[in-house]
Every structure is written in structure tokens, then in C-alpha cells.
Write a protein that holds these residues in place. Sequence first.
Motif, mmCIF file in Angstrom:
data_model
loop_
_atom_site.group_PDB
_atom_site.id
_atom_site.type_symbol
_atom_site.label_atom_id
_atom_site.label_comp_id
_atom_site.label_asym_id
_atom_site.label_seq_id
_atom_site.Cartn_x
_atom_site.Cartn_y
_atom_site.Cartn_z
ATOM 1 N N PRO A 36 0.794 -1.110 -0.069
ATOM 2 C CA PRO A 36 0.222 -0.129 0.011
ATOM 3 C C PRO A 36 0.878 1.047 0.049
ATOM 4 N N ALA A 37 2.082 1.251 0.433
ATOM 5 C CA ALA A 37 2.758 2.404 0.479
ATOM 6 C C ALA A 37 3.405 2.909 -0.976
ATOM 7 N N TYR A 38 3.702 1.651 -1.745
ATOM 8 C CA TYR A 38 4.070 2.178 -3.119
ATOM 9 C C TYR A 38 2.505 2.628 -3.933
ATOM 10 N N GLY A 39 1.581 1.800 -3.605
ATOM 11 C CA GLY A 39 0.179 2.386 -4.093
ATOM 12 C C GLY A 39 -0.287 3.965 -3.727
ATOM 13 N N ALA A 40 0.100 4.301 -2.648
ATOM 14 C CA ALA A 40 0.067 5.559 -2.215
ATOM 15 C C ALA A 40 1.115 6.389 -3.133
ATOM 16 N N TYR A 41 2.201 5.940 -3.202
ATOM 17 C CA TYR A 41 3.249 6.825 -4.406
ATOM 18 C C TYR A 41 2.660 7.058 -5.585
ATOM 19 N N VAL A 42 1.886 5.840 -6.094
ATOM 20 C CA VAL A 42 1.504 5.963 -7.523
ATOM 21 C C VAL A 42 0.214 6.925 -7.362
ATOM 22 N N MET A 43 -0.670 6.961 -6.577
ATOM 23 C CA MET A 43 -1.597 7.945 -6.333
ATOM 24 C C MET A 43 -1.214 9.291 -6.237
#
Length: 348
Positions: free
Chosen positions: A141-148
Motif C-alpha cells: 500500500p505504501a507504493y500504491g500511495a506513491y502511485v496515487m
Amino acid sequence: MNRRTFLANTTFGAGAFAAPALFWSTASRAEAEPEQLASQGPTTVRDADVLRIHQTVLAFRRLDRAQGGGDLRDTVVHHLNGVARTKLAGSYGDEVGRRLFRAVAELTELAGWLSFDSGRHALAQRYHIQALRLAQAADDPAYGAYVMANMACQAVYLGHGWEAVQLARAAEQGGGSRLGPRARAIVASMEARGYAALGDRRACERAMGTAERYLDAANAVEDDPSWCNYFDESELQHEFAHSHRDLGLPDKIHGFAGASIKLRRAGASRRCAQDTTFMAAAHLAQGDLDAACAKAGEALRITGNLSSTQCNDFLADFRRRLRPYAKEPIARAFSEEADHILGDLAAA
């Protein structure tokens, strides 16, 4: 990976981010078991294969910051459609699969970012959505937050401030406790950019203060993921300069942009070009034509060595602001130099 025809026939729409962002942030907060990613394919995928993808991403990120994304995009997309797709179709257990999906998520997001910097916004949007889904499958989820956060960056660049704010908020919520302070600083700075685009100075400054506090906390942390360790004080000052540009506060821009340039790491030419252009526009807004054209000339010579639609667009915006001074010799001289260096892109 197989939807290239679909990707090519779509246009950017800020609303297209809403459904995948909502699904991701909701799923990230749910206490569900991670997806099973084990696969049986014709070739065995090892940790060394995953590491090579990761190292390739790191190398391309360095090149992107130094020379812009235009000339790199096709190479990265080719690698994504070739090597990465082959590895995803291979044979691996669940743990290797999770690391593989995480690495391919980074490569996919990079393809999106380079498409954005090439002015191919519909393609960038679709790659970002794919990267978000891959990060979710990898239980990251941390990398997903960066994508967002990068989705928010693209949205605000195209004038969708409200959507950028919502994406940044969803990124922080979805990242949860696995989102470190440096990544939170990135997310908060994108929220600030969204508020700036909306003209909401108070909310923008509140978000900027949040980003600053997170970055202060991050400086004591040495185990940041590689995808966010680029975000330092120079990057924060750049985001502040960008936000004040969008708020129409030229007197604030010089300090932030100047600090960003002074603190800038070697090889960050695109950011340097952008900050210098922001300073030129600020001088022009303050009525100092000589300083504006001198600073714009500096930005022009940096941009001439880059392949970045973003930098070209900022210079094109400066030239539009310069039109009332078209008869002034210094303005004519700058326009002639811009035509020579950037050609049709500078005159767009």
C-alpha cells in the motif's frame, strides 16, 4: 500489458482515476488476506530476475531526472512489454511473485511518468492505473500511495485541482501505517499543489506545513524505499515554489525556487529548468522585464538539453506572458533564442 490498442484510443479524464483510487484505498484498509500470486509458466523466475528489473528502474529514474522522459519512454515501454511481461508469465512461488509484482509496478509507474513528461497524458493515466493495481496485488500500500501521488501530480498539471486533493487524501488513508514519513511528505506536497490550483491559499499552506513536518521526521530515517528517497529538502522547496506559482504569489517564488536550485543534487536538470522558469515568470509578474528575460534565458539553455514536455510547456507559458512586451528589444531577443533552441515546441 496486452491493452495497447485500448490505451492508444483513449483520452485523459480526471474522473477515470476515481474508481481505481476508491477501490484501492478501500481494499488497502480492509483486513483481507493478500492475493495468491504463485504461477506456473515456461520459465522459472528467480529473485535475481526481480532484482534486475528493480535495478533497471533505478537506472532509468536517474536518467529521467537528468534528461527528461521524452527519449526514455519508448525504451521503458519496450522493456515493460518484453522482459516484464515474460517474467509475469513465468513460474514462481507466492513470495517471489509478490516481489515481482512490486518491481513490475515500479516499472509500470515509470512508464506512466515518462508518458506524462512526454505529453501523452491518456497513456500516462492508464499506466498509473495499472501500476496501482499491481501494487495492490503485491500487498504494497505504501507504493500504491506513491502511485496515487503521481496521479495527483498529473491531475493538477492538467488543471484538475479538486481531483488532485482527493487523490492525495486517498493516498494517505490507503497507505496507512505502512506509509513512512518521506512518502507522506510527497503525498502532502501533492495535496498542497491541488489546493494551490484551486486558489485556496490557507489550505495549501496547511498542507505545505504538513509536508515540511513529515520531511523533518524523515531525515532521521535511513531505510526509506528507493522510490521515495529522491524527495529531499530541494524537492520540497520546488513543490512550494510550484504551489506559489499556481497561487499567483510571485514574491514568494524566488526564495523557494532559489533554495531548491541551491540544494539540488547533481543530475536533476529538469527540476532546475522548472525552478528557473518559475523565477523568470515571477520577475515578469513583478514588472522586471530584464531580470525575467535573463532568468528565462538560463532556463531555456537548460531545457534545450532536455526532452521534457513539462519544461517546454512552462517556457511556452512564460512566452505567452511575455507577449505584451513583444516590441521590447530584450523580449524579442529572448523569443528569437527560444525559436532557435526549441523550434516549434517553444512557439506552441
